[in-house]
Design a protein around this motif. Structure first.
Motif, PDB file in Angstrom:
ATOM      1  N   ARG A  16     -69.092  -1.319  57.334  1.00  0.00           N
ATOM      2  CA  ARG A  16     -67.680  -1.751  57.324  1.00  0.00           C
ATOM      3  C   ARG A  16     -67.624  -3.218  56.951  1.00  0.00           C
ATOM      4  NH1 ARG A  16     -63.349  -0.110  59.700  1.00  0.00           N
ATOM      5  NH2 ARG A  16     -62.879  -2.177  60.487  1.00  0.00           N
ATOM      6  N   GLU A  17     -67.115  -3.491  55.765  1.00  0.00           N
ATOM      7  CA  GLU A  17     -66.983  -4.899  55.356  1.00  0.00           C
ATOM      8  C   GLU A  17     -65.629  -5.390  55.852  1.00  0.00           C
ATOM      9  OE1 GLU A  17     -68.834  -5.789  51.349  1.00  0.00           O
ATOM     10  OE2 GLU A  17     -68.731  -3.608  51.289  1.00  0.00           O
ATOM     11  N   GLU A  18     -65.623  -5.954  57.070  1.00  0.00           N
ATOM     12  CA  GLU A  18     -64.348  -6.222  57.737  1.00  0.00           C
ATOM     13  C   GLU A  18     -63.646  -7.474  57.235  1.00  0.00           C
ATOM     14  OE1 GLU A  18     -65.094  -6.027  61.993  1.00  0.00           O
ATOM     15  OE2 GLU A  18     -64.780  -3.857  61.875  1.00  0.00           O
ATOM     16  N   PHE A  19     -64.437  -8.516  57.009  1.00  0.00           N
ATOM     17  CA  PHE A  19     -63.867  -9.781  56.529  1.00  0.00           C
ATOM     18  C   PHE A  19     -64.760 -10.290  55.409  1.00  0.00           C
ATOM     19  CE2 PHE A  19     -62.832  -9.489  61.080  1.00  0.00           C
ATOM     20  CZ  PHE A  19     -61.449  -9.557  61.019  1.00  0.00           C
TER      21      PHE A  19
ATOM     22  N   MET B  17     -58.517  -7.477  59.647  1.00  0.00           N
ATOM     23  CA  MET B  17     -59.692  -6.871  59.026  1.00  0.00           C
ATOM     24  C   MET B  17     -59.249  -5.931  57.897  1.00  0.00           C
ATOM     25  SD  MET B  17     -61.082  -4.559  62.210  1.00  0.00           S
ATOM     26  CE  MET B  17     -61.556  -5.960  63.218  1.00  0.00           C
ATOM     27  N   ARG B  18     -60.174  -5.644  56.994  1.00  0.00           N
ATOM     28  CA  ARG B  18     -59.757  -4.914  55.778  1.00  0.00           C
ATOM     29  C   ARG B  18     -59.246  -3.509  56.066  1.00  0.00           C
ATOM     30  NH1 ARG B  18     -64.785  -7.070  52.516  1.00  0.00           N
ATOM     31  NH2 ARG B  18     -63.895  -9.060  51.868  1.00  0.00           N
ATOM     32  N   THR B  19     -59.825  -2.871  57.055  1.00  0.00           N
ATOM     33  CA  THR B  19     -59.357  -1.531  57.436  1.00  0.00           C
ATOM     34  C   THR B  19     -59.381  -1.439  58.961  1.00  0.00           C
ATOM     35  OG1 THR B  19     -61.597  -0.611  57.376  1.00  0.00           O
ATOM     36  CG2 THR B  19     -60.330  -0.451  55.337  1.00  0.00           C
ATOM     37  N   PRO B  20     -58.607  -0.532  59.543  1.00  0.00           N
ATOM     38  CA  PRO B  20     -58.641  -0.425  61.011  1.00  0.00           C
ATOM     39  C   PRO B  20     -59.998   0.091  61.495  1.00  0.00           C
ATOM     40  CG  PRO B  20     -57.290   1.327  60.061  1.00  0.00           C
ATOM     41  CD  PRO B  20     -57.674   0.428  58.927  1.00  0.00           C
TER      42      PRO B  20
END
Ligand code: SF4
Ligand code: SF4
Lengths: 95, 376
Positions: A16-19, B17-20
Protein backbone atom coordinates in the motif's frame (compact mmCIF):
# COMPACT_ATOMS: atom_id res chain seq x y z
CA UNK A 1 17.93 -27.53 -4.46
CA UNK A 2 19.88 -24.55 -3.13
CA UNK A 3 18.67 -21.06 -2.52
CA UNK A 4 19.91 -18.40 -4.89
CA UNK A 5 20.48 -14.78 -3.87
CA UNK A 6 17.45 -13.73 -5.89
CA UNK A 7 14.77 -12.45 -3.52
CA UNK A 8 11.15 -12.96 -4.36
CA UNK A 9 8.23 -11.08 -2.84
CA UNK A 10 5.59 -13.18 -1.08
CA UNK A 11 2.64 -12.81 -3.49
CA UNK A 12 0.09 -12.70 -0.69
CA UNK A 13 1.66 -9.52 0.71
CA UNK A 14 -0.10 -6.29 -0.21
CA UNK A 15 1.89 -3.16 -0.99
CA UNK A 16 0.00 0.00 0.00
CA UNK A 17 1.68 3.17 -1.17
CA UNK A 18 -0.12 5.44 1.28
CA UNK A 19 1.81 8.69 0.96
CA UNK A 20 4.61 9.99 -1.27
CA UNK A 21 7.15 9.10 1.40
CA UNK A 22 5.51 6.13 3.10
CA UNK A 23 4.17 2.69 2.20
CA UNK A 24 2.92 -0.32 4.11
CA UNK A 25 3.54 -3.98 3.38
CA UNK A 26 0.72 -6.05 4.79
CA UNK A 27 0.42 -9.81 5.09
CA UNK A 28 -3.31 -10.61 5.31
CA UNK A 29 -2.65 -14.18 6.44
CA UNK A 30 -0.77 -13.13 9.56
CA UNK A 31 -1.98 -9.51 9.93
CA UNK A 32 1.69 -8.47 10.11
CA UNK A 33 2.44 -5.07 8.63
CA UNK A 34 5.67 -3.21 8.01
CA UNK A 35 6.20 0.43 7.07
CA UNK A 36 8.75 1.40 4.45
CA UNK A 37 10.01 4.35 2.38
CA UNK A 38 10.20 4.88 -1.41
CA UNK A 39 13.54 3.03 -1.65
CA UNK A 40 11.96 0.04 0.11
CA UNK A 41 9.07 0.22 -2.35
CA UNK A 42 11.48 0.26 -5.30
CA UNK A 43 13.30 -2.75 -3.87
CA UNK A 44 10.02 -4.57 -3.24
CA UNK A 45 8.86 -4.03 -6.82
CA UNK A 46 12.10 -5.54 -8.14
CA UNK A 47 11.97 -8.67 -5.99
CA UNK A 48 10.78 -10.91 -8.80
CA UNK A 49 13.07 -13.91 -8.23
CA UNK A 50 15.02 -13.02 -11.38
CA UNK A 51 17.13 -10.14 -10.13
CA UNK A 52 19.94 -10.72 -7.65
CA UNK A 53 20.45 -8.47 -4.66
CA UNK A 54 23.29 -6.81 -6.49
CA UNK A 55 21.10 -6.27 -9.60
CA UNK A 56 18.50 -4.62 -7.41
CA UNK A 57 21.06 -2.45 -5.62
CA UNK A 58 22.54 -1.23 -8.87
CA UNK A 59 19.12 -0.42 -10.32
CA UNK A 60 18.30 1.52 -7.15
CA UNK A 61 21.59 3.44 -7.36
CA UNK A 62 20.66 4.41 -10.92
CA UNK A 63 17.14 5.50 -10.13
CA UNK A 64 17.60 7.44 -6.86
CA UNK A 65 19.83 10.48 -6.61
CA UNK A 66 22.34 10.62 -3.75
CA UNK A 67 22.18 6.91 -2.94
CA UNK A 68 24.69 6.45 -0.08
CA UNK A 69 27.67 4.10 -0.43
CA UNK A 70 26.14 1.84 2.18
CA UNK A 71 23.02 1.33 0.04
CA UNK A 72 23.87 -2.25 -0.93
CA UNK A 73 24.20 -3.27 2.71
CA UNK A 74 20.98 -1.44 3.65
CA UNK A 75 19.11 -3.13 0.83
CA UNK A 76 20.44 -6.53 1.90
CA UNK A 77 19.39 -5.80 5.50
CA UNK A 78 15.92 -4.74 4.33
CA UNK A 79 15.50 -7.92 2.29
CA UNK A 80 16.70 -10.00 5.26
CA UNK A 81 14.13 -8.35 7.50
CA UNK A 82 11.45 -9.08 4.93
CA UNK A 83 12.55 -12.71 4.72
CA UNK A 84 12.67 -13.11 8.51
CA UNK A 85 9.09 -11.83 8.74
CA UNK A 86 7.74 -14.02 5.98
CA UNK A 87 7.27 -11.15 3.54
CA UNK A 88 9.82 -12.53 1.06
CA UNK A 89 11.85 -15.59 0.21
CA UNK A 90 14.84 -16.50 -1.92
CA UNK A 91 14.28 -18.17 -5.25
CA UNK A 92 15.44 -21.79 -5.39
CA UNK A 93 18.04 -22.81 -7.97
CA UNK A 94 16.49 -24.78 -10.78
CA UNK A 95 18.72 -27.68 -11.89
CA UNK B 1 -2.21 -2.58 14.20
CA UNK B 2 1.49 -2.03 15.03
CA UNK B 3 2.24 1.18 17.01
CA UNK B 4 4.46 2.45 14.20
CA UNK B 5 1.51 2.41 11.80
CA UNK B 6 -0.85 4.03 14.28
CA UNK B 7 1.66 6.82 14.85
CA UNK B 8 1.88 7.31 11.12
CA UNK B 9 -1.88 7.72 10.86
CA UNK B 10 -1.90 10.23 13.71
CA UNK B 11 1.08 12.21 12.43
CA UNK B 12 -0.53 12.54 9.02
CA UNK B 13 -4.07 13.33 10.18
CA UNK B 14 -4.14 16.43 8.01
CA UNK B 15 -2.86 14.52 4.96
CA UNK B 16 -5.05 12.00 3.22
CA UNK B 17 -3.68 8.59 2.36
CA UNK B 18 -4.10 7.54 -1.25
CA UNK B 19 -6.71 4.90 -0.52
CA UNK B 20 -8.65 3.92 2.61
CA UNK B 21 -7.12 1.28 4.86
CA UNK B 22 -10.42 -0.17 5.91
CA UNK B 23 -14.11 -0.12 5.16
CA UNK B 24 -17.22 -0.58 7.24
CA UNK B 25 -19.72 -2.40 5.05
CA UNK B 26 -23.38 -2.88 5.88
CA UNK B 27 -23.59 -6.07 3.90
CA UNK B 28 -27.33 -6.47 4.46
CA UNK B 29 -30.35 -4.40 5.42
CA UNK B 30 -32.05 -7.45 6.94
CA UNK B 31 -31.94 -8.52 10.55
CA UNK B 32 -33.42 -11.35 12.59
CA UNK B 33 -33.98 -8.93 15.50
CA UNK B 34 -35.58 -5.52 16.00
CA UNK B 35 -33.68 -4.01 18.91
CA UNK B 36 -35.37 -1.02 20.49
CA UNK B 37 -32.24 1.15 20.33
CA UNK B 38 -30.97 0.07 16.90
CA UNK B 39 -29.19 2.96 15.15
CA UNK B 40 -29.49 1.22 11.78
CA UNK B 41 -33.23 0.90 11.21
CA UNK B 42 -35.66 3.82 10.96
CA UNK B 43 -33.25 6.22 9.32
CA UNK B 44 -35.38 8.16 6.81
CA UNK B 45 -32.33 8.86 4.62
CA UNK B 46 -31.59 5.17 4.04
CA UNK B 47 -33.00 2.80 1.44
CA UNK B 48 -33.32 -0.64 3.06
CA UNK B 49 -32.49 -3.15 0.34
CA UNK B 50 -29.79 -5.74 -0.30
CA UNK B 51 -27.41 -5.99 -3.23
CA UNK B 52 -26.86 -9.28 -5.07
CA UNK B 53 -23.71 -11.34 -4.49
CA UNK B 54 -22.10 -10.30 -7.78
CA UNK B 55 -22.24 -6.61 -6.94
CA UNK B 56 -20.32 -7.16 -3.72
CA UNK B 57 -17.80 -9.46 -5.37
CA UNK B 58 -17.09 -6.85 -8.03
CA UNK B 59 -16.67 -4.22 -5.34
CA UNK B 60 -14.28 -6.44 -3.36
CA UNK B 61 -12.14 -6.73 -6.50
CA UNK B 62 -11.95 -2.94 -6.57
CA UNK B 63 -10.97 -2.88 -2.88
CA UNK B 64 -8.26 -5.46 -3.60
CA UNK B 65 -6.85 -3.31 -6.39
CA UNK B 66 -6.71 -0.34 -3.98
CA UNK B 67 -4.80 -2.32 -1.34
CA UNK B 68 -7.52 -2.07 1.31
CA UNK B 69 -6.47 -4.12 4.35
CA UNK B 70 -9.66 -4.78 6.32
CA UNK B 71 -13.40 -4.79 5.97
CA UNK B 72 -15.90 -4.89 8.82
CA UNK B 73 -19.14 -6.55 7.83
CA UNK B 74 -22.19 -5.23 9.63
CA UNK B 75 -25.85 -4.72 8.86
CA UNK B 76 -28.53 -5.47 9.78
CA UNK B 77 -27.20 -8.85 10.76
CA UNK B 78 -24.40 -10.02 8.45
CA UNK B 79 -24.88 -13.72 9.24
CA UNK B 80 -28.36 -13.55 7.70
CA UNK B 81 -26.81 -13.64 4.23
CA UNK B 82 -26.93 -17.15 2.78
CA UNK B 83 -24.12 -16.24 0.37
CA UNK B 84 -21.75 -15.26 3.18
CA UNK B 85 -19.14 -17.96 2.35
CA UNK B 86 -18.97 -16.74 -1.25
CA UNK B 87 -18.59 -13.15 -0.07
CA UNK B 88 -15.85 -14.11 2.38
CA UNK B 89 -14.01 -15.96 -0.37
CA UNK B 90 -14.19 -12.78 -2.45
CA UNK B 91 -12.68 -10.80 0.43
CA UNK B 92 -9.93 -13.35 1.06
CA UNK B 93 -9.12 -13.61 -2.67
CA UNK B 94 -8.51 -9.88 -2.66
CA UNK B 95 -5.97 -10.22 0.15
CA UNK B 96 -8.05 -8.54 2.84
CA UNK B 97 -8.92 -9.46 6.40
CA UNK B 98 -12.41 -9.11 7.84
CA UNK B 99 -14.38 -8.76 11.03
CA UNK B 100 -18.08 -8.76 11.89
CA UNK B 101 -20.58 -6.86 14.00
CA UNK B 102 -23.28 -9.35 14.90
CA UNK B 103 -26.01 -10.22 17.34
CA UNK B 104 -24.61 -13.77 17.40
CA UNK B 105 -27.85 -15.69 17.04
CA UNK B 106 -27.32 -16.94 13.48
CA UNK B 107 -23.76 -18.19 13.96
CA UNK B 108 -23.65 -21.97 13.63
CA UNK B 109 -20.85 -24.54 13.45
CA UNK B 110 -20.86 -24.62 9.68
CA UNK B 111 -20.21 -20.92 9.14
CA UNK B 112 -17.84 -20.74 12.11
CA UNK B 113 -15.76 -23.59 10.67
CA UNK B 114 -15.70 -21.83 7.32
CA UNK B 115 -14.54 -18.58 8.89
CA UNK B 116 -11.85 -20.35 10.88
CA UNK B 117 -10.54 -22.02 7.72
CA UNK B 118 -10.04 -18.69 5.94
CA UNK B 119 -7.52 -17.64 8.61
CA UNK B 120 -8.47 -14.03 7.84
CA UNK B 121 -10.96 -13.18 10.54
CA UNK B 122 -9.85 -10.49 12.98
CA UNK B 123 -12.79 -11.04 15.29
CA UNK B 124 -16.55 -11.27 15.51
CA UNK B 125 -18.10 -8.62 17.74
CA UNK B 126 -21.25 -9.88 19.41
CA UNK B 127 -23.61 -7.61 21.34
CA UNK B 128 -24.40 -8.72 24.88
CA UNK B 129 -26.45 -6.27 26.90
CA UNK B 130 -27.20 -8.17 30.07
CA UNK B 131 -25.95 -10.86 32.42
CA UNK B 132 -29.14 -12.84 31.87
CA UNK B 133 -31.95 -13.20 29.36
CA UNK B 134 -34.33 -10.98 31.28
CA UNK B 135 -32.09 -7.91 31.00
CA UNK B 136 -30.62 -8.56 27.56
CA UNK B 137 -33.94 -9.47 25.96
CA UNK B 138 -35.69 -6.37 27.33
CA UNK B 139 -34.37 -4.34 24.40
CA UNK B 140 -33.34 -6.99 21.90
CA UNK B 141 -36.30 -9.38 21.97
CA UNK B 142 -37.12 -12.76 23.42
CA UNK B 143 -34.54 -15.48 22.84
CA UNK B 144 -31.84 -13.04 21.75
CA UNK B 145 -29.68 -13.60 24.86
CA UNK B 146 -29.57 -17.36 24.35
CA UNK B 147 -28.78 -16.79 20.68
CA UNK B 148 -25.92 -14.41 21.47
CA UNK B 149 -24.34 -16.74 24.03
CA UNK B 150 -24.75 -19.76 21.76
CA UNK B 151 -23.04 -17.76 18.99
CA UNK B 152 -20.17 -16.76 21.27
CA UNK B 153 -19.61 -20.32 22.45
CA UNK B 154 -19.66 -21.56 18.85
CA UNK B 155 -17.01 -18.99 17.89
CA UNK B 156 -14.91 -19.91 20.92
CA UNK B 157 -15.08 -23.61 19.98
CA UNK B 158 -13.71 -22.73 16.57
CA UNK B 159 -11.04 -20.48 18.08
CA UNK B 160 -12.33 -17.37 16.37
CA UNK B 161 -11.64 -14.13 18.23
CA UNK B 162 -14.75 -12.84 20.00
CA UNK B 163 -15.22 -9.21 20.96
CA UNK B 164 -18.25 -8.37 23.05
CA UNK B 165 -19.90 -4.95 23.06
CA UNK B 166 -22.31 -3.91 25.78
CA UNK B 167 -24.68 -1.10 24.85
CA UNK B 168 -25.80 0.63 28.02
CA UNK B 169 -29.36 1.90 28.40
CA UNK B 170 -31.90 2.45 31.14
CA UNK B 171 -32.79 -1.25 31.49
CA UNK B 172 -29.26 -2.57 31.99
CA UNK B 173 -27.50 0.28 33.78
CA UNK B 174 -28.13 -1.47 37.10
CA UNK B 175 -26.76 -4.77 35.83
CA UNK B 176 -23.20 -3.62 35.00
CA UNK B 177 -21.49 -5.45 37.89
CA UNK B 178 -23.24 -8.69 36.94
CA UNK B 179 -22.48 -8.15 33.25
CA UNK B 180 -18.77 -7.67 33.94
CA UNK B 181 -18.68 -10.81 36.09
CA UNK B 182 -20.59 -12.82 33.51
CA UNK B 183 -18.43 -11.76 30.54
CA UNK B 184 -15.01 -11.78 32.18
CA UNK B 185 -15.41 -14.73 34.57
CA UNK B 186 -18.14 -17.02 33.26
CA UNK B 187 -17.54 -16.58 29.53
CA UNK B 188 -13.79 -16.09 30.10
CA UNK B 189 -13.43 -13.20 27.68
CA UNK B 190 -10.15 -11.31 27.90
CA UNK B 191 -12.00 -7.98 27.78
CA UNK B 192 -15.15 -6.30 26.52
CA UNK B 193 -16.20 -2.93 25.14
CA UNK B 194 -19.01 -0.60 26.11
CA UNK B 195 -20.97 2.25 24.61
CA UNK B 196 -24.46 3.57 25.18
CA UNK B 197 -27.69 3.84 23.23
CA UNK B 198 -27.51 7.02 21.17
CA UNK B 199 -30.12 9.26 19.62
CA UNK B 200 -30.20 7.61 16.18
CA UNK B 201 -32.53 5.46 14.10
CA UNK B 202 -35.01 3.36 16.10
CA UNK B 203 -33.62 4.74 19.35
CA UNK B 204 -35.09 8.17 18.55
CA UNK B 205 -38.57 6.60 18.71
CA UNK B 206 -37.88 4.99 22.10
CA UNK B 207 -35.54 7.65 23.48
CA UNK B 208 -37.42 8.33 26.72
CA UNK B 209 -37.34 4.67 27.75
CA UNK B 210 -33.79 4.04 26.67
CA UNK B 211 -31.42 6.99 26.93
CA UNK B 212 -29.70 7.35 30.28
CA UNK B 213 -30.76 10.35 32.31
CA UNK B 214 -28.15 12.43 34.12
CA UNK B 215 -28.24 10.36 37.32
CA UNK B 216 -28.01 7.07 35.42
CA UNK B 217 -25.17 8.39 33.34
CA UNK B 218 -23.28 9.40 36.45
CA UNK B 219 -23.94 6.02 38.01
CA UNK B 220 -22.77 4.20 34.87
CA UNK B 221 -19.54 6.22 34.85
CA UNK B 222 -18.78 5.52 38.50
CA UNK B 223 -19.51 1.81 38.09
CA UNK B 224 -17.55 1.36 34.89
CA UNK B 225 -14.52 3.30 36.12
CA UNK B 226 -14.51 1.13 39.25
CA UNK B 227 -15.02 -2.10 37.32
CA UNK B 228 -12.26 -1.41 34.84
CA UNK B 229 -9.86 -0.40 37.63
CA UNK B 230 -10.67 -3.62 39.52
CA UNK B 231 -10.29 -5.75 36.39
CA UNK B 232 -6.91 -4.53 35.12
CA UNK B 233 -8.41 -2.32 32.42
CA UNK B 234 -10.31 -5.16 30.76
CA UNK B 235 -13.25 -2.88 29.93
CA UNK B 236 -12.85 -0.45 27.06
CA UNK B 237 -14.89 2.27 25.38
CA UNK B 238 -14.62 4.63 22.44
CA UNK B 239 -17.93 6.24 23.32
CA UNK B 240 -20.55 6.09 26.07
CA UNK B 241 -20.26 6.57 29.84
CA UNK B 242 -16.80 5.02 30.31
CA UNK B 243 -15.25 7.06 27.48
CA UNK B 244 -17.01 10.22 28.66
CA UNK B 245 -16.03 9.56 32.28
CA UNK B 246 -12.36 9.26 31.36
CA UNK B 247 -12.36 12.22 29.00
CA UNK B 248 -14.26 14.48 31.36
CA UNK B 249 -11.87 13.67 34.22
CA UNK B 250 -8.95 14.76 32.03
CA UNK B 251 -10.79 17.90 30.91
CA UNK B 252 -11.69 18.88 34.46
CA UNK B 253 -8.15 18.32 35.71
CA UNK B 254 -6.76 20.38 32.83
CA UNK B 255 -9.21 23.20 33.50
CA UNK B 256 -8.47 23.30 37.23
CA UNK B 257 -4.70 23.27 36.64
CA UNK B 258 -5.08 25.80 33.81
CA UNK B 259 -3.11 23.47 31.53
CA UNK B 260 -2.26 24.37 27.95
CA UNK B 261 -4.83 23.33 25.33
CA UNK B 262 -4.93 19.64 24.35
CA UNK B 263 -3.38 19.02 20.91
CA UNK B 264 -6.83 18.16 19.52
CA UNK B 265 -8.72 20.61 21.75
CA UNK B 266 -10.67 23.72 20.86
CA UNK B 267 -11.77 22.52 17.42
CA UNK B 268 -14.13 19.94 15.91
CA UNK B 269 -11.50 17.21 15.94
CA UNK B 270 -13.38 14.31 17.49
CA UNK B 271 -13.71 12.22 14.39
CA UNK B 272 -10.48 11.03 12.75
CA UNK B 273 -12.22 8.30 10.75
CA UNK B 274 -12.46 10.02 7.33
CA UNK B 275 -8.66 10.02 7.07
CA UNK B 276 -8.31 6.24 6.99
CA UNK B 277 -11.70 4.58 6.51
CA UNK B 278 -15.01 4.91 4.70
CA UNK B 279 -18.36 3.09 4.76
CA UNK B 280 -20.85 1.49 2.41
CA UNK B 281 -24.57 1.10 3.08
CA UNK B 282 -26.48 -2.08 2.27
CA UNK B 283 -27.97 -0.45 -0.83
CA UNK B 284 -24.47 0.30 -2.16
CA UNK B 285 -24.36 3.99 -1.26
CA UNK B 286 -20.86 5.09 -0.24
CA UNK B 287 -21.02 7.24 2.91
CA UNK B 288 -18.30 8.69 5.18
CA UNK B 289 -19.41 6.66 8.19
CA UNK B 290 -22.34 4.51 9.32
CA UNK B 291 -23.23 7.33 11.72
CA UNK B 292 -23.51 9.72 8.77
CA UNK B 293 -25.59 7.46 6.53
CA UNK B 294 -27.40 10.43 4.98
CA UNK B 295 -24.22 11.86 3.42
CA UNK B 296 -24.21 10.01 0.09
CA UNK B 297 -20.86 10.28 -1.68
CA UNK B 298 -21.56 7.90 -4.56
CA UNK B 299 -22.50 4.31 -5.39
CA UNK B 300 -20.35 1.20 -5.51
CA UNK B 301 -19.49 -0.18 -8.96
CA UNK B 302 -20.79 3.06 -10.43
CA UNK B 303 -18.40 5.61 -8.99
CA UNK B 304 -14.70 5.02 -8.44
CA UNK B 305 -13.95 4.61 -4.74
CA UNK B 306 -10.43 6.02 -5.22
CA UNK B 307 -11.89 9.10 -6.88
CA UNK B 308 -14.44 9.63 -4.10
CA UNK B 309 -11.75 9.07 -1.49
CA UNK B 310 -9.49 11.74 -2.97
CA UNK B 311 -11.87 14.28 -4.42
CA UNK B 312 -15.34 14.07 -2.89
CA UNK B 313 -16.17 17.62 -1.71
CA UNK B 314 -18.43 16.30 1.09
CA UNK B 315 -15.73 13.95 2.37
CA UNK B 316 -13.07 16.64 2.23
CA UNK B 317 -15.38 19.02 4.05
CA UNK B 318 -15.71 16.44 6.81
CA UNK B 319 -11.94 15.98 6.90
CA UNK B 320 -11.52 19.72 7.28
CA UNK B 321 -13.91 19.82 10.17
CA UNK B 322 -10.88 19.81 12.47
CA UNK B 323 -10.12 23.41 11.41
CA UNK B 324 -13.45 24.72 12.80
CA UNK B 325 -12.90 26.41 16.20
CA UNK B 326 -15.36 25.82 19.03
CA UNK B 327 -15.13 29.52 19.90
CA UNK B 328 -17.25 30.18 16.79
CA UNK B 329 -20.33 28.40 18.19
CA UNK B 330 -22.98 30.13 20.22
CA UNK B 331 -23.44 26.72 21.90
CA UNK B 332 -19.92 26.91 23.37
CA UNK B 333 -19.85 30.64 24.18
CA UNK B 334 -17.93 31.31 27.39
CA UNK B 335 -17.19 27.62 28.10
CA UNK B 336 -14.02 27.10 30.10
CA UNK B 337 -13.55 23.59 28.65
CA UNK B 338 -13.02 24.84 25.09
CA UNK B 339 -9.20 24.27 25.01
CA UNK B 340 -9.74 20.64 26.05
CA UNK B 341 -12.89 19.78 24.11
CA UNK B 342 -13.04 17.99 20.73
CA UNK B 343 -16.68 18.74 19.91
CA UNK B 344 -17.54 15.00 19.96
CA UNK B 345 -19.21 12.72 17.38
CA UNK B 346 -20.43 14.44 14.19
CA UNK B 347 -23.07 11.72 13.67
CA UNK B 348 -24.77 12.55 16.96
CA UNK B 349 -24.23 16.27 16.32
CA UNK B 350 -26.30 15.79 13.17
CA UNK B 351 -29.15 13.80 14.70
CA UNK B 352 -29.39 16.14 17.70
CA UNK B 353 -28.86 19.53 16.05
CA UNK B 354 -29.41 18.91 12.33
CA UNK B 355 -25.83 20.07 11.67
CA UNK B 356 -22.73 17.95 11.10
CA UNK B 357 -20.39 20.91 11.62
CA UNK B 358 -21.48 21.51 15.18
CA UNK B 359 -20.41 20.15 18.58
CA UNK B 360 -22.54 17.23 19.73
CA UNK B 361 -24.63 18.17 22.77
CA UNK B 362 -24.62 14.51 23.82
CA UNK B 363 -21.02 14.49 25.06
CA UNK B 364 -20.92 18.14 26.10
CA UNK B 365 -19.37 18.32 29.57
CA UNK B 366 -20.72 21.80 30.35
CA UNK B 367 -24.28 20.77 29.56
CA UNK B 368 -23.92 17.60 31.62
CA UNK B 369 -22.77 19.63 34.63
CA UNK B 370 -25.47 22.27 34.18
CA UNK B 371 -28.10 19.54 34.22
CA UNK B 372 -26.88 18.17 37.55
CA UNK B 373 -24.06 15.84 36.48
CA UNK B 374 -20.64 15.66 38.11
CA UNK B 375 -17.14 14.65 37.08
CA UNK B 376 -16.55 11.37 38.90
S1 SF4 C 1 -29.08 -3.36 16.71
FE1 SF4 C 1 -28.19 -4.86 15.35
S2 SF4 C 1 -29.18 -6.80 15.95
FE2 SF4 C 1 -30.45 -5.16 16.73
S3 SF4 C 1 -31.98 -4.77 15.12
FE3 SF4 C 1 -30.29 -3.32 14.78
S4 SF4 C 1 -29.01 -4.38 13.30
FE4 SF4 C 1 -30.36 -5.95 14.22
S1 SF4 D 1 -19.92 23.88 25.55
FE1 SF4 D 1 -19.73 21.66 25.54
S2 SF4 D 1 -19.10 21.14 23.46
FE2 SF4 D 1 -18.71 23.32 23.73
S3 SF4 D 1 -16.57 23.44 24.44
FE3 SF4 D 1 -17.85 23.38 26.28
S4 SF4 D 1 -17.92 21.22 26.83
FE4 SF4 D 1 -17.24 21.32 24.67
Amino acid sequence: MNQTDKPIANPIVVLREEFDDWAVLFNPDTADAMGTNPVGVAVWKRMDGKRSLEDIASEIRNSFEDTPDAASKEIADFVNTLAENGFAGLELESK
Amino acid sequence: MPEELKDKIESTASKVMRTPRSLDIEITARCNLRCRYCYFFNNPAVEYRDLPTDEWLKFFDELGSLGVMNVTLAGGEPFIRKDLPILLEGIARNRMRFSFLSNGALIDDEIAAFIARTGRCEHVQVSVDGSCAEVHDSCRGQGSFDGAIRGIRTLQRHRIGVAVRVTIHRSNVNDLDNIAHFLLEELGLPNFGTNSAGYMGTCCVNADDLLLNIEERKEAMVTLLRLTANNNGRISADAGPLADGRMWRRMEEARVQNEPAFHNGGRLTACGCPSNKISVRADGAIVPCNMLAHVKLGRINHDSLAEIWKNSPALNQLRNRYTIPLTGFEFCAGCSYIPYCTGNCPGLAYTLTGMVDHPSPDACLRRFLEEGGAVV
